[in-house]
Design an enzyme around this catalytic site. Structure first.
Site, PDB file in Angstrom:
ATOM      1  N   ASN A 181       0.821  -1.210   0.000  1.00 52.76           N
ATOM      2  CA  ASN A 181       0.000   0.000   0.000  1.00 52.76           C
ATOM      3  C   ASN A 181       0.852   1.257   0.000  1.00 52.76           C
ATOM      4  O   ASN A 181       1.855   1.335   0.712  1.00 52.76           O
ATOM      5  CB  ASN A 181      -0.932  -0.008   1.217  1.00 52.76           C
ATOM      6  CG  ASN A 181      -1.876  -1.196   1.191  1.00 52.76           C
ATOM      7  OD1 ASN A 181      -2.007  -1.851   0.165  1.00 52.76           O
ATOM      8  ND2 ASN A 181      -2.524  -1.490   2.305  1.00 52.76           N
ATOM      9  N   HIS A 191       5.942  -0.659  -2.686  1.00 47.92           N
ATOM     10  CA  HIS A 191       5.588   0.131  -3.874  1.00 47.92           C
ATOM     11  C   HIS A 191       5.674   1.628  -3.640  1.00 47.92           C
ATOM     12  O   HIS A 191       5.092   2.397  -4.401  1.00 47.92           O
ATOM     13  CB  HIS A 191       4.175  -0.264  -4.351  1.00 47.92           C
ATOM     14  CG  HIS A 191       4.098  -1.686  -4.834  1.00 47.92           C
ATOM     15  ND1 HIS A 191       2.914  -2.400  -4.934  1.00 47.92           N
ATOM     16  CD2 HIS A 191       5.074  -2.546  -5.235  1.00 47.92           C
ATOM     17  CE1 HIS A 191       3.169  -3.625  -5.373  1.00 47.92           C
ATOM     18  NE2 HIS A 191       4.469  -3.743  -5.556  1.00 47.92           N
ATOM     19  N   CYS A 215      13.775  23.294  -7.959  1.00 43.41           N
ATOM     20  CA  CYS A 215      14.271  23.628  -9.309  1.00 43.41           C
ATOM     21  C   CYS A 215      13.152  23.761 -10.342  1.00 43.41           C
ATOM     22  O   CYS A 215      13.410  24.156 -11.475  1.00 43.41           O
ATOM     23  CB  CYS A 215      15.300  22.594  -9.769  1.00 43.41           C
ATOM     24  SG  CYS A 215      14.546  21.001 -10.193  1.00 43.41           S
ATOM     25  N   THR A 218      -4.808  -8.889  -0.111  1.00 42.85           N
ATOM     26  CA  THR A 218      -4.212  -8.692  -1.436  1.00 42.85           C
ATOM     27  C   THR A 218      -4.705  -9.773  -2.381  1.00 42.85           C
ATOM     28  O   THR A 218      -4.910 -10.922  -1.962  1.00 42.85           O
ATOM     29  CB  THR A 218      -2.659  -8.673  -1.388  1.00 42.85           C
ATOM     30  OG1 THR A 218      -2.152  -8.642  -2.723  1.00 42.85           O
ATOM     31  CG2 THR A 218      -2.072  -9.858  -0.654  1.00 42.85           C
TER      32      THR A 218
HETATM   33  C1  BJW Z   1     -10.113  -7.337   1.519  1.00 40.78           C
HETATM   34  C2  BJW Z   1     -11.081  -6.513   2.072  1.00 40.78           C
HETATM   35  C3  BJW Z   1     -11.121  -6.432   3.491  1.00 40.78           C
HETATM   36  C4  BJW Z   1     -11.238  -6.377  -0.083  1.00 40.78           C
HETATM   37  N1  BJW Z   1     -10.266  -7.170   4.207  1.00 40.78           N
HETATM   38  N2  BJW Z   1      -9.269  -8.045   2.263  1.00 40.78           N
HETATM   39  C5  BJW Z   1       5.961 -12.410 -12.890  1.00 40.78           C
HETATM   40  C6  BJW Z   1       4.879 -12.953 -13.562  1.00 40.78           C
HETATM   41  C7  BJW Z   1       4.019 -12.142 -14.302  1.00 40.78           C
HETATM   42  C8  BJW Z   1       4.217 -10.767 -14.374  1.00 40.78           C
HETATM   43  C9  BJW Z   1       5.286 -10.220 -13.714  1.00 40.78           C
HETATM   44  C10 BJW Z   1       6.153 -11.041 -12.991  1.00 40.78           C
HETATM   45  N3  BJW Z   1       7.077 -10.248 -12.420  1.00 40.78           N
HETATM   46  C11 BJW Z   1       6.822  -8.956 -12.747  1.00 40.78           C
HETATM   47  C12 BJW Z   1       5.749  -8.911 -13.559  1.00 40.78           C
HETATM   48  C13 BJW Z   1       5.132  -7.694 -14.143  1.00 40.78           C
HETATM   49  C14 BJW Z   1       4.285  -6.920 -13.169  1.00 40.78           C
HETATM   50  C15 BJW Z   1       3.148  -7.803 -12.676  1.00 40.78           C
HETATM   51  O1  BJW Z   1       3.136  -8.315 -11.570  1.00 40.78           O
HETATM   52  N4  BJW Z   1       2.106  -7.948 -13.466  1.00 40.78           N
HETATM   53  C16 BJW Z   1       0.946  -8.764 -13.078  1.00 40.78           C
HETATM   54  C17 BJW Z   1      -0.294  -7.882 -13.009  1.00 40.78           C
HETATM   55  C18 BJW Z   1       0.798  -9.904 -14.027  1.00 40.78           C
HETATM   56  N5  BJW Z   1       5.076  -6.428 -12.038  1.00 40.78           N
HETATM   57  C19 BJW Z   1       5.790  -5.337 -12.124  1.00 40.78           C
HETATM   58  O2  BJW Z   1       5.846  -4.682 -13.156  1.00 40.78           O
HETATM   59  C20 BJW Z   1       6.579  -4.931 -10.903  1.00 40.78           C
HETATM   60  N6  BJW Z   1       7.929  -4.675 -11.285  1.00 40.78           N
HETATM   61  C21 BJW Z   1       8.821  -5.651 -11.492  1.00 40.78           C
HETATM   62  O3  BJW Z   1       8.628  -6.791 -11.182  1.00 40.78           O
HETATM   63  O4  BJW Z   1      10.002  -5.207 -12.074  1.00 40.78           O
HETATM   64  C22 BJW Z   1      10.820  -6.160 -12.743  1.00 40.78           C
HETATM   65  C23 BJW Z   1      10.065  -6.693 -13.965  1.00 40.78           C
HETATM   66  C24 BJW Z   1       9.353  -5.828 -14.775  1.00 40.78           C
HETATM   67  C25 BJW Z   1       8.651  -6.320 -15.896  1.00 40.78           C
HETATM   68  C26 BJW Z   1       8.656  -7.686 -16.188  1.00 40.78           C
HETATM   69  C27 BJW Z   1       9.365  -8.562 -15.346  1.00 40.78           C
HETATM   70  C28 BJW Z   1      10.089  -8.041 -14.229  1.00 40.78           C
HETATM   71  C29 BJW Z   1       6.038  -3.640 -10.315  1.00 40.78           C
HETATM   72  C30 BJW Z   1       4.660  -3.768  -9.780  1.00 40.78           C
HETATM   73  C31 BJW Z   1       4.169  -2.411  -9.326  1.00 40.78           C
HETATM   74  C32 BJW Z   1       2.723  -2.433  -8.893  1.00 40.78           C
HETATM   75  N7  BJW Z   1       2.240  -1.101  -8.783  1.00 40.78           N
HETATM   76  C33 BJW Z   1       0.899  -0.862  -8.303  1.00 40.78           C
HETATM   77  C34 BJW Z   1       0.626   0.657  -8.330  1.00 40.78           C
HETATM   78  C35 BJW Z   1       1.386   1.356  -7.192  1.00 40.78           C
HETATM   79  C36 BJW Z   1       1.214   2.836  -7.229  1.00 40.78           C
HETATM   80  C37 BJW Z   1      -0.212   3.275  -7.014  1.00 40.78           C
HETATM   81  O5  BJW Z   1      -0.871   2.892  -6.021  1.00 40.78           O
HETATM   82  O6  BJW Z   1      -0.682   4.017  -7.848  1.00 40.78           O
HETATM   83  O7  BJW Z   1       0.752  -1.370  -6.960  1.00 40.78           O
HETATM   84  S1  BJW Z   1      -0.361  -1.768  -9.206  1.00 40.78           S
HETATM   85  C38 BJW Z   1      -1.381  -2.097  -7.808  1.00 40.78           C
HETATM   86  O8  BJW Z   1      -1.446  -3.535  -7.549  1.00 40.78           O
HETATM   87  C39 BJW Z   1      -0.650  -1.481  -6.601  1.00 40.78           C
HETATM   88  C40 BJW Z   1      -0.860  -2.525  -5.555  1.00 40.78           C
HETATM   89  O9  BJW Z   1       0.105  -2.384  -4.522  1.00 40.78           O
HETATM   90  C41 BJW Z   1      -0.750  -3.815  -6.320  1.00 40.78           C
HETATM   91  C42 BJW Z   1      -1.363  -5.003  -5.630  1.00 40.78           C
HETATM   92  O10 BJW Z   1      -2.733  -4.803  -5.445  1.00 40.78           O
HETATM   93  P1  BJW Z   1      -3.443  -5.409  -4.159  1.00 40.78           P
HETATM   94  O11 BJW Z   1      -2.947  -4.751  -2.954  1.00 40.78           O
HETATM   95  O12 BJW Z   1      -3.360  -6.874  -4.193  1.00 40.78           O
HETATM   96  O13 BJW Z   1      -4.949  -4.902  -4.377  1.00 40.78           O
HETATM   97  P2  BJW Z   1      -6.145  -5.604  -5.194  1.00 40.78           P
HETATM   98  O14 BJW Z   1      -7.152  -4.557  -5.442  1.00 40.78           O
HETATM   99  O15 BJW Z   1      -5.650  -6.361  -6.356  1.00 40.78           O
HETATM  100  O16 BJW Z   1      -6.720  -6.675  -4.186  1.00 40.78           O
HETATM  101  C43 BJW Z   1      -7.415  -6.292  -3.008  1.00 40.78           C
HETATM  102  C44 BJW Z   1      -7.768  -7.555  -2.243  1.00 40.78           C
HETATM  103  O17 BJW Z   1      -8.339  -7.156  -1.016  1.00 40.78           O
HETATM  104  C45 BJW Z   1      -8.783  -8.463  -2.938  1.00 40.78           C
HETATM  105  O18 BJW Z   1      -8.288  -9.801  -2.925  1.00 40.78           O
HETATM  106  C46 BJW Z   1     -10.032  -8.366  -2.067  1.00 40.78           C
HETATM  107  O19 BJW Z   1     -10.755  -9.580  -1.987  1.00 40.78           O
HETATM  108  C47 BJW Z   1      -9.441  -8.023  -0.741  1.00 40.78           C
HETATM  109  N8  BJW Z   1     -10.308  -7.283   0.195  1.00 40.78           N
HETATM  110  N9  BJW Z   1     -11.841  -5.941   1.086  1.00 40.78           N
HETATM  111  C48 BJW Z   1      -9.386  -7.956   3.592  1.00 40.78           C
HETATM  112  N10 BJW Z   1     -12.068  -5.643   4.128  1.00 40.78           N
END
Ligand code: BJW
Length: 247
Positions: free
Chosen positions: A103, A120, A157, A194
């Site tokens: 987050n 992140h 700057c 997540t």
């Molecule tokens: C509740 C609830 C309640 C609801 N109680 N729970 C390997 C395989 C495939 C792809 C890749 C890989 N390695 C890297 C990649 C590419 C990419 C990636 O992962 N893509 C996938 C989508 C396929 N990753 C990257 O690009 C990362 N960089 C990297 O690895 O660099 C090297 C590299 C690059 C390229 C290729 C290979 C290697 C960087 C990732 C950056 C993510 N950035 C974001 C935005 C941040 C800035 C912003 O906020 O604006 O981060 S995207 C967004 O998703 C944000 C979050 O932190 C992240 C995760 O989301 P999260 O937290 O899981 O939220 P949700 O909405 O998905 O889920 C919420 C959950 O809560 C749900 O399950 C609900 O059920 C639950 N819930 N109410 C408890 N009350």
């Protein structure tokens, strides 16, 4: 069934010498911070490749900043919930506690949670869009809501600034990755709120399990991680975490 799971996890937490929690957007959902995926998620109305990539920012920094300015205003109006408070208490009371958070909202920090690794970045920090400049700080805090101007600029700057967050296709900070890897060596690894689809964060649970951790998921819905943890608890983090007894 739920009570048994809570008792089992509570016992594991009490016996653990090192506990790691991986948190995601669901932990802040009860505070009113929108999640990314799911029926009310941010990605329902905004495509990630239009807003959360370096390419999107290069194409239209104003549009991207407008979206971040809107999110900052929304987050500023939110308060930490019972899940944040419980984790903050654990961070003071549980030995070897570490929190890996995806987050960027800063709500874990608002309740003084200790040993937080921000995977992140932070929506409250900015840096130069074109890379660091010797005359200016590498990153700076800016909590103005709304922002003083869009797109945001360096106060020193005047160069174009960007949010100090990690976008798709960008690498996580190597120091952060090292800290996260170290945190996977633990007795209990808890993955909370997540969808476990974004890497590398989504891979940490499997690493922890292979290293011998008891892995647990807390989420109201089934996720990519559910089938690969030792214990899956269906529920909301703000209900489940306070119901666990660590003493
Ligand atoms: C509740 C609830 C309640 C609801 N109680 N729970 C390997 C395989 C495939 C792809 C890749 C890989 N390695 C890297 C990649 C590419 C990419 C990636 O992962 N893509 C996938 C989508 C396929 N990753 C990257 O690009 C990362 N960089 C990297 O690895 O660099 C090297 C590299 C690059 C390229 C290729 C290979 C290697 C960087 C990732 C950056 C993510 N950035 C974001 C935005 C941040 C800035 C912003 O906020 O604006 O981060 S995207 C967004 O998703 C944000 C979050 O932190 C992240 C995760 O989301 P999260 O937290 O899981 O939220 P949700 O909405 O998905 O889920 C919420 C959950 O809560 C749900 O399950 C609900 O059920 C639950 N819930 N109410 C408890 N009350």
């Amino acid at each position: 069934m739920l009570n048994r799971a809570l008792e089992l996890l509570s016992a594991r937490l009490r016996a653990a010498r090192a506990v790691t929690v991986l948190s995601g957007a669901g932990v802040s959902a009860a505070s009113g911070v929108p999640t990314f995926r799911g029926p009310d998620g941010l990605w329902k109305t905004h495509r990630p490749e239009h807003l959360a990539t370096p390419q999107a920012f290069a194409r239209d920094p104003r549009l991207v900043w407008e979206w971040y300015d809107w999110r900052r205003q929304r987050i500023a109006a939110c308060s930490p919930n019972a899940a944040h408070l419980t984790l903050a208490e654990w961070s003071r009371r549980l030995p070897g506690f570490r929190l890996l958070t995806q987050n960027v909202d800063g709500l874990h920090e608002r309740v003084a949670t200790q040993n937080v690794v921000r995977l992140h970045g932070s929506i409250w920090e900015l840096r130069h869009a074109e890379g660091p400049r010797p005359t200016c700080p590498e990153a700076w805090r800016d909590e103005a809501v709304p922002l003083g101007g869009v797109p945001a600029r360096c106060p020193r700057c005047g160069a174009l600034a960007r949010p100090a967050v990690v976008w798709f296709g960008e690498s996580l900070d190597p120091e952060v990755l090292r800290a996260a890897d170290a945190a996977t060596a633990c007795d209990v690894f808890l993955v909370v709120g997540t969808s476990s689809v974004v890497y590398p964060a989504a891979g940490f649970t499997g690493v922890a399990r292979r290293r011998g951790a008891f892995t647990v998921e807390i989420n109201p819905d089934e996720t990519e991680a559910s089938a690969n943890v030792d214990l899956s608890i269906r529920g909301r983090s703000e209900d489940i975490l306070p119901a666990l007894s660590i003493s």
